[in-house]
Design a protein around this motif. Structure first.
Motif, mmCIF file in Angstrom:
data_model
loop_
_atom_site.group_PDB
_atom_site.id
_atom_site.type_symbol
_atom_site.label_atom_id
_atom_site.label_comp_id
_atom_site.label_asym_id
_atom_site.label_seq_id
_atom_site.Cartn_x
_atom_site.Cartn_y
_atom_site.Cartn_z
ATOM 1 N N PRO A 145 2.412 -2.138 -4.863
ATOM 2 C CA PRO A 145 2.364 -0.682 -5.081
ATOM 3 C C PRO A 145 2.572 0.113 -3.792
ATOM 4 N N ALA A 146 3.238 1.241 -3.913
ATOM 5 C CA ALA A 146 3.498 2.098 -2.755
ATOM 6 C C ALA A 146 2.207 2.540 -2.092
ATOM 7 N N GLU A 147 1.160 2.754 -2.893
ATOM 8 C CA GLU A 147 -0.120 3.193 -2.329
ATOM 9 C C GLU A 147 -0.688 2.152 -1.364
ATOM 10 N N VAL A 148 -0.494 0.881 -1.686
ATOM 11 C CA VAL A 148 -0.973 -0.192 -0.813
ATOM 12 C C VAL A 148 -0.154 -0.234 0.469
ATOM 13 N N VAL A 149 1.162 -0.103 0.327
ATOM 14 C CA VAL A 149 2.036 -0.088 1.496
ATOM 15 C C VAL A 149 1.658 1.052 2.439
ATOM 16 N N ARG A 150 1.446 2.225 1.883
ATOM 17 C CA ARG A 150 1.072 3.365 2.719
ATOM 18 C C ARG A 150 -0.293 3.161 3.366
ATOM 19 N N ALA A 151 -1.224 2.556 2.639
ATOM 20 C CA ALA A 151 -2.561 2.316 3.190
ATOM 21 C C ALA A 151 -2.504 1.384 4.388
ATOM 22 N N VAL A 152 -1.635 0.382 4.343
ATOM 23 C CA VAL A 152 -1.475 -0.503 5.497
ATOM 24 C C VAL A 152 -0.988 0.294 6.697
#
Length: 297
Positions: A145-152
């Motif tokens: 998910p994009a949200e996980v990528v951004r969180a990293v």
């Protein structure tokens, strides 16, 4: 009596019974395995935790349970340095069927954790964190998910040396765009990063073009853009961008490059160990050309 779930090197294999069907209201077997070990085992000897089967997603089971159990027992698991969440092979579950929840508590509860690897991404949540000790972070998925990528990218990870992300395809939740990778590619919060994998993507050409001018690349020793749909357009962008000759290794395996482009890459990066194995062929019909990532469902 020695607990067989704990190996001599301190690896605790925590997994439930994949053939068990818990009755309504009954604790899942992974909970019983956890309780038994914590009551009779030696949590202080555990250095690595490998979390396997926690139950089927269609039964409402997710990694939320083992994440909570481990996080709440972190004070007794004080020597843990590595966690692999989702040691669930295809014979038990397709990667896209592995259900998760919020995995951030693992990073919050284990400040000395050096390695975290997660397999599967359905329902996966990660919130931005600061972690001083984490050195390796890996996501194996058919759709991250994009949200996980951004969180990293928004996390402060000053010790992180190795980041590997299987981005996957939109059909299985992999909706990240190049814009979502911006903070990672800038490298501002990742001063120690030396190995970067942005793999298994259906937008691999776009990622290659972004990597070609990304500030983080100058400090890398190894770069992986394999497992995806990389074509001549993406390879051309790499060769036309910043120099890559400082790399020790470039992984482009599982690709769609032509013979001519393969030769160009080898000549341009003669001093780099370049993996161009597992070449794929376009699949065509009357209207479209189809290219596939290595891992999706």
């Amino acid at each position: 009596m020695t607990d067989k779930s704990l190996t001599e090197d301190g690896t605790w294999n925590l997994a439930g019974d994949p053939f068990e069907r818990a009755a309504e209201g009954e604790e899942p077997s992974i909970r019983r395995k956890f309780d038994d070990f914590m009551a009779t085992g030696d949590p202080g000897r555990v250095r690595r935790i490998v979390v396997g089967w926690w139950g089927a997603g269609y039964e409402g089971r997710s990694s939320e349970l083992p994440v909570r159990l481990l996080s709440e027992a972190a004070d007794r698991l004080k020597n843990v340095r590595s966690i692999y969440l989702g040691d669930i092979g295809q014979e038990m579950s397709e990667i896209s069927w592995i259900e998760h929840g919020d995995v951030t508590p693992l990073l919050e509860a284990f400040p000395k954790l050096e390695g975290l690897a997660i397999r599967g991404s359905s329902g996966l949540v990660l919130r931005p964190v600061r972690h001083e000790a984490l050195r390796t972070l890996e996501f194996e998925s058919g759709g991250l998910p994009a949200e996980v990528v951004r969180a990293v990218g928004e996390s402060e990870l000053p010790a992180l040396e190795d980041l590997d992300m299987w981005l996957g395809v939109d059909e299985y939740g992999g909706d990240a765009t190049v814009a979502d990778l911006e903070a990672i590619l800038s490298g501002e919060r990742l001063p120690a990063l030396r190995h970067l994998g942005l793999r298994n993507s259906e937008i691999q050409d776009e990622i290659a073009a972004a990597v070609a001018s990304a500030p983080v690349v100058a400090r890398l020793e190894a770069l992986s853009l394999g497992m995806g749909t990389l074509s001549d357009a993406g390879a051309e962008a790499l060769l036309s961008g910043q120099p890559l000759t400082h790399l020790k290794r470039l992984d482009l395996s599982h690709h769609y490059l032509t013979d001519a482009m393969i030769e160009r890459v080898r000549e341009a990066l003669a001093g780099v160990e370049v993996d161009l194995s597992d070449r794929q062929e376009d699949e065509e019909d009357d209207e479209d050309v189809w290219r596939y990532v290595a891992v999706s469902e």
